[in-house]
Motif scaffolding. Sequence first.
Motif, PDB file in Angstrom:
ATOM      1  N   HIS A  91     106.241  95.122 100.083  1.00  0.00           N
ATOM      2  CA  HIS A  91     105.522  93.824 100.512  1.00  0.00           C
ATOM      3  C   HIS A  91     104.695  94.004 101.549  1.00  0.00           C
ATOM      4  CE1 HIS A  91     109.314  91.301  99.011  1.00  0.00           C
ATOM      5  NE2 HIS A  91     108.547  91.733  98.034  1.00  0.00           N
ATOM      6  N   THR A  92     103.494  93.309 101.834  1.00  0.00           N
ATOM      7  CA  THR A  92     102.659  93.444 102.666  1.00  0.00           C
ATOM      8  C   THR A  92     101.941  91.962 102.859  1.00  0.00           C
ATOM      9  OG1 THR A  92     100.701  93.725 101.231  1.00  0.00           O
ATOM     10  CG2 THR A  92     101.858  95.775 102.110  1.00  0.00           C
ATOM     11  N   VAL A  93     101.247  91.945 103.975  1.00  0.00           N
ATOM     12  CA  VAL A  93     100.402  90.902 104.098  1.00  0.00           C
ATOM     13  C   VAL A  93      99.113  91.387 103.880  1.00  0.00           C
ATOM     14  CG1 VAL A  93      99.258  89.321 105.884  1.00  0.00           C
ATOM     15  CG2 VAL A  93     101.657  89.764 106.107  1.00  0.00           C
ATOM     16  N   LEU A  94      98.472  90.866 102.937  1.00  0.00           N
ATOM     17  CA  LEU A  94      96.885  91.220 102.749  1.00  0.00           C
ATOM     18  C   LEU A  94      96.002  90.173 103.376  1.00  0.00           C
ATOM     19  CD1 LEU A  94      95.125  93.081 100.923  1.00  0.00           C
ATOM     20  CD2 LEU A  94      95.071  91.333  99.153  1.00  0.00           C
ATOM     21  N   THR A  95      95.289  90.690 104.185  1.00  0.00           N
ATOM     22  CA  THR A  95      94.174  90.043 105.076  1.00  0.00           C
ATOM     23  C   THR A  95      92.862  90.387 105.041  1.00  0.00           C
ATOM     24  OG1 THR A  95      93.797  89.131 107.279  1.00  0.00           O
ATOM     25  CG2 THR A  95      94.897  91.182 107.284  1.00  0.00           C
ATOM     26  N   TYR A  96      91.819  89.374 104.819  1.00  0.00           N
ATOM     27  CA  TYR A  96      90.620  89.892 104.693  1.00  0.00           C
ATOM     28  C   TYR A  96      90.012  89.437 106.034  1.00  0.00           C
ATOM     29  CZ  TYR A  96      90.824  89.764  99.457  1.00  0.00           C
ATOM     30  OH  TYR A  96      91.014  89.758  97.969  1.00  0.00           O
ATOM     31  N   ASP A  97      90.651  88.677 107.011  1.00  0.00           N
ATOM     32  CA  ASP A  97      90.348  87.983 108.291  1.00  0.00           C
ATOM     33  C   ASP A  97      90.657  88.871 109.342  1.00  0.00           C
ATOM     34  OD1 ASP A  97      89.125  85.847 106.790  1.00  0.00           O
ATOM     35  OD2 ASP A  97      91.020  84.696 107.023  1.00  0.00           O
ATOM     36  N   ALA A  98      91.811  89.472 109.485  1.00  0.00           N
ATOM     37  CA  ALA A  98      92.291  89.977 110.672  1.00  0.00           C
ATOM     38  C   ALA A  98      91.698  91.540 110.655  1.00  0.00           C
ATOM     39  CB  ALA A  98      93.910  90.475 110.710  1.00  0.00           C
ATOM     40  N   THR A  99      91.300  91.916 112.072  1.00  0.00           N
ATOM     41  CA  THR A  99      90.774  93.461 111.886  1.00  0.00           C
ATOM     42  C   THR A  99      91.663  94.354 112.432  1.00  0.00           C
ATOM     43  OG1 THR A  99      90.142  93.103 114.251  1.00  0.00           O
ATOM     44  CG2 THR A  99      88.655  92.347 112.533  1.00  0.00           C
ATOM     45  N   VAL A 100      91.278  95.579 112.503  1.00  0.00           N
ATOM     46  CA  VAL A 100      92.565  96.546 113.040  1.00  0.00           C
ATOM     47  C   VAL A 100      92.690  96.380 114.317  1.00  0.00           C
ATOM     48  CG1 VAL A 100      92.833  99.125 113.461  1.00  0.00           C
ATOM     49  CG2 VAL A 100      91.928  98.418 111.157  1.00  0.00           C
ATOM     50  N   GLU A 101      91.552  95.973 115.040  1.00  0.00           N
ATOM     51  CA  GLU A 101      91.533  95.996 116.614  1.00  0.00           C
ATOM     52  C   GLU A 101      92.496  94.648 116.991  1.00  0.00           C
ATOM     53  OE1 GLU A 101      87.679  95.177 118.126  1.00  0.00           O
ATOM     54  OE2 GLU A 101      88.388  96.068 119.962  1.00  0.00           O
ATOM     55  N   MET A 102      92.448  93.603 116.313  1.00  0.00           N
ATOM     56  CA  MET A 102      93.340  92.530 116.727  1.00  0.00           C
ATOM     57  C   MET A 102      94.632  92.767 116.383  1.00  0.00           C
ATOM     58  SD  MET A 102      91.807  89.167 114.556  1.00  0.00           S
ATOM     59  CE  MET A 102      90.189  88.914 114.317  1.00  0.00           C
ATOM     60  N   LEU A 103      94.875  93.469 115.287  1.00  0.00           N
ATOM     61  CA  LEU A 103      96.340  93.786 115.008  1.00  0.00           C
ATOM     62  C   LEU A 103      96.811  94.933 115.975  1.00  0.00           C
ATOM     63  CD1 LEU A 103      96.091  93.669 111.341  1.00  0.00           C
ATOM     64  CD2 LEU A 103      97.598  92.168 112.779  1.00  0.00           C
ATOM     65  N   ALA A 104      95.986  95.867 116.342  1.00  0.00           N
ATOM     66  CA  ALA A 104      96.405  96.908 117.468  1.00  0.00           C
ATOM     67  C   ALA A 104      96.672  96.411 118.709  1.00  0.00           C
ATOM     68  CB  ALA A 104      95.317  97.971 117.398  1.00  0.00           C
ATOM     69  N   ASP A 105      95.810  95.336 119.072  1.00  0.00           N
ATOM     70  CA  ASP A 105      96.019  94.681 120.428  1.00  0.00           C
ATOM     71  C   ASP A 105      97.325  93.792 120.558  1.00  0.00           C
ATOM     72  OD1 ASP A 105      93.602  95.626 121.321  1.00  0.00           O
ATOM     73  OD2 ASP A 105      92.404  93.533 121.144  1.00  0.00           O
ATOM     74  N   TRP A 106      97.329  93.145 119.255  1.00  0.00           N
ATOM     75  CA  TRP A 106      98.892  92.387 119.177  1.00  0.00           C
ATOM     76  C   TRP A 106      99.788  93.286 119.341  1.00  0.00           C
ATOM     77  CZ3 TRP A 106     102.878  92.140 115.664  1.00  0.00           C
ATOM     78  CH2 TRP A 106     103.512  91.006 115.626  1.00  0.00           C
ATOM     79  N   ALA A 107      99.998  94.308 118.593  1.00  0.00           N
ATOM     80  CA  ALA A 107     101.217  95.473 118.899  1.00  0.00           C
ATOM     81  C   ALA A 107     101.492  95.898 119.818  1.00  0.00           C
ATOM     82  CB  ALA A 107     100.920  96.652 117.871  1.00  0.00           C
ATOM     83  N   GLU A 108     100.282  96.144 120.847  1.00  0.00           N
ATOM     84  CA  GLU A 108     100.408  96.543 122.228  1.00  0.00           C
ATOM     85  C   GLU A 108     100.941  95.526 123.193  1.00  0.00           C
ATOM     86  OE1 GLU A 108      97.013  98.531 124.037  1.00  0.00           O
ATOM     87  OE2 GLU A 108      97.943  98.503 125.857  1.00  0.00           O
TER      88      GLU A 108
END
Length: 492
Positions: free
Chosen positions: A443-460
Amino acid sequence: MLNLKEQEIWFVVGSQLLYGPKVLDIVAARGKEMAAYLDANEAIPCKFVYKGTIKSNDEVSAIIREANYDEKCIGIVTWCHTFSPSKMWINGLTHLQKPFCHFATQYNVEIPNDEIDMDFMNLNQAAHGDREHGFIGARMRLHRKVIVGHWKDENVIKELGAWMRAAAAFSFSQRLSIVRFGDNMREVAVTEGDKVEAQIKLGWQVNTWPVGELAAVIEKVTDEEVEAKVSEYKAAYDIHTDDLHAVYYQAREEIAMERILEREHASAYTNTFQDLWGMEELPGLASQHLMAKGYGYGAEGDWKTAAMLCIIKAMTQGLGGGSSFMEDYTYHYEKGNEYSLGAHMLEVCPSIAGTKPRIEVHPLGIGGKESPARLVFEGHAGKALAVSMIDMGGRLRLIVQDVECVKPVMEMPNLPVARVMWKIKPDFREGIRQWIVAGGAHHTVLTYDATVEMLADWAEMMDIEFVHLSESLTTEELKKELRVNDLLWKLS
Ligand code: MN
């Protein structure tokens, strides 16, 4: 749902009393001017508010206390127009509970060759101030974003805007409630996880509600409400079925589920085909329509993916490419023309549709219930990310992989569900190997909108492990990274 425009990012300018009121007045005026300029830029999704020029330990502490306390404030951006001695920041930053961005910018673009003198140097010493400010962030091991460049540079503004989206998702995460209709699918490992750890780290409240209660709410939905919901379906989708009972039943389920979600202030939910006690159909169209409205959904009790979906939808509000619950199903291993086929039993969000979704009714094959109505469509082409959060036991790992969605290369006329096809980076076999090595879920979220940077920032911001399976990564490097991460997370 979260409204990004209602969230505030506070702009705090660092200085000190040494420069005297004349310089400090100019610094404050410029801080206001810059905040107003950025606030008006369309790449800035939140309100960007100048909150003052701080000159002492007490002022830093006061503004950070206020930022922590104020519900509208979702993060602070600091900038040192002049030198701001960093010991005066320690007491404040120690207590900062919100995302922090060090904006290494300066007011002027160029050094004025003819005019530059020591007065100019005293007023314009961002490069000097940045280093003192950077040191204390490093020394205190603060989670922070460092954005560098002139404040009118469009790429810099975009980076700042993307960070704000991550900060908004941090705030959203802290208040996120997830309703589990029933438990996880029996025997499945990856959809399990430590819900206490998730609440401590991410703020998620993950609680269960009886399916029997949902069934009772479904029974109470009125015919008028169902008619209104079916009108919504007719306006958005093409109806390709004579089995209107199945469509009406989905409307009834959607209304009932949303009623419970609203009652519980929840933004995401899970269900499972193994527990549909008292229900006629597995929600298909109902879940798809709720996802399109911004709700997170995870099938088979997958609360981590449900939560990530609504967080990503909140983070990427207004971007328009779409994000969906997704599942890796089948490979196309034709040499040189390899694709992965993603779909689910029913529940793919129409926000990623490349064709107008059709409402169809087909038997489900498993679960032993009536044939459910569902939306059938093809996903659109474009660069996207596959996102999976897994519980490694002792920590949560967020895995993000670069994929390239294509218009499905086959019509698949007998496949009765929405489908997406994608290529995997860096190449098919290597990409799949890396996903499996990292432990990414089906299972995943497939996203055309989020960028790697946004998700990396959020994870940090969330203080969780982040693994990016990028185009340039080798499996060898990945294995080393995962081994090092194992060690680091044991120590922390
Ligand atoms: Mn599944």
